[in-house]
Design a protein around this motif. Structure first.
Motif: not given
Length: 301
Positions: A185-204
């Motif tokens: 399940e960690e592999v399955e949802h591995r993108s969600v936290a990253f995508d949320l971070m980028v959605h809220l702040d796309p800065g590096y």
């Protein structure tokens, strides 16, 4: 190479249409031995640190993501975040049951758990009396911490799905199913936290700060957790102390992740064009979830 302040690369098409299903799994720990990797107390307790960190840590993930929900402007991402919250809530409870079993076997985890609770609730928790702007910034910063930690949980998930050394060492099958169900399940949802971070702040820079805080903190907590468990194990009486040399020896046997691979994984997260779908295999994760005894039992309840 993209400029360091450039936004992260767009999520690959493989991520489109992700539907996360919370699986209400249950495990019977009545027969679990204290050293569930036979004759390997250090390897057992190194992995057991997960049970110390995850119940309170994943409840914290849930609180952070619930705080972030009103800030999400993309409906698919909102659905993924809700699925993530559901999965992480069940993860926390599954690992909590292992802690209860350790206590029943004479290993009292509560002194360490009190420190972990203090960290996640008081230090990393929401701050009262913030202005609306400060509260938004605080939420995004904590999402970045979660994204960095989720990178490592996905790395561990991928490792445990590809760790025949645990089977060869005759590790307890119920514990292996817990670890592999959770890892999948960690592999399955591995993108969600990253995508949320980028959605809220796309800065590096936000991503760098998240890893700069979470990476060293996670290593520190893990090392302290291994030392605590080995010292608290009533069958060892303090005879075994963890060393990096032993950790490397266990990793060569496939009982623990390779520390150098873990470091290289963290460095990959810092690449400007990085996205979590570049790590692990969704198809392998879903294939395990289709065969996991606990997940299959949950599907028919």
């Amino acid at each position: 190479m993209p400029h360091p302040t450039a936004p992260s690369a767009a999520p690959p098409a493989v991520h489109d249409g992700l539907v996360l299903e919370p699986r209400d799994v249950r495990f019977d720990w009545a027969q679990l031995p204290l050293h569930w990797i036979p004759d390997e107390p250090m390897a057992t307790h190194t992995i057991n640190v997960l049970h110390l960190l995850l119940p309170e840590g994943e409840r914290w993930f849930v609180r952070v993501f619930k705080d972030a929900l009103p800030m999400i402007r993309d409906e698919q991402l909102r659905e993924e975040v809700l699925g993530f919250i559901g999965q992480e809530s069940i993860h926390a409870e599954a690992h909590q049951e292992v802690l209860d079993h350790l206590l029943a076997q004479g290993l009292d985890p509560r002194p360490y758990l009190r420190q972990i609770s203090w960290l996640f609730q008081r230090i990393l928790g929401g701050k009262p009396h913030l202005t609306e702007r400060q509260r938004r910034e605080n939420i995004i910063e904590r999402v970045a911490f979660v994204a960095a930690i989720e990178h490592f949980t996905a790395f561990l998930g991928d490792w445990v799905l590809n760790s025949p050394g645990l089977d060869q060492a005759k590790a307890d099958p119920t514990m292996l199913d817990l670890l592999r169900w959770h890892g999948a399940e960690e592999v399955e949802h591995r993108s969600v936290a990253f995508d949320l971070m980028v959605h809220l702040d796309p800065g590096y820079p936000r991503r760098i700060r998240g890893m700069a805080v979470s990476g060293p903190l996670l290593v520190h907590l893990w090392v302290r957790g291994v030392r605590f468990l080995l010292a608290a194990d009533p069958t060892l009486q303090g005879r075994i102390r963890p060393t990096w040399r032993e950790a490397r020896r266990h990793s060569r046997r496939g009982l623990l992740p390779d520390p150098m691979r873990s470091i290289r994984s963290g460095l990959r997260y810092l690449r400007p064009g990085y996205h979590p779908t570049q790590e692990g295999s969704s198809s392998q994760a879903l294939a395990y979830l289709a065969t996991s005894p606990a997940a299959r039992a949950a599907a028919v309840r």
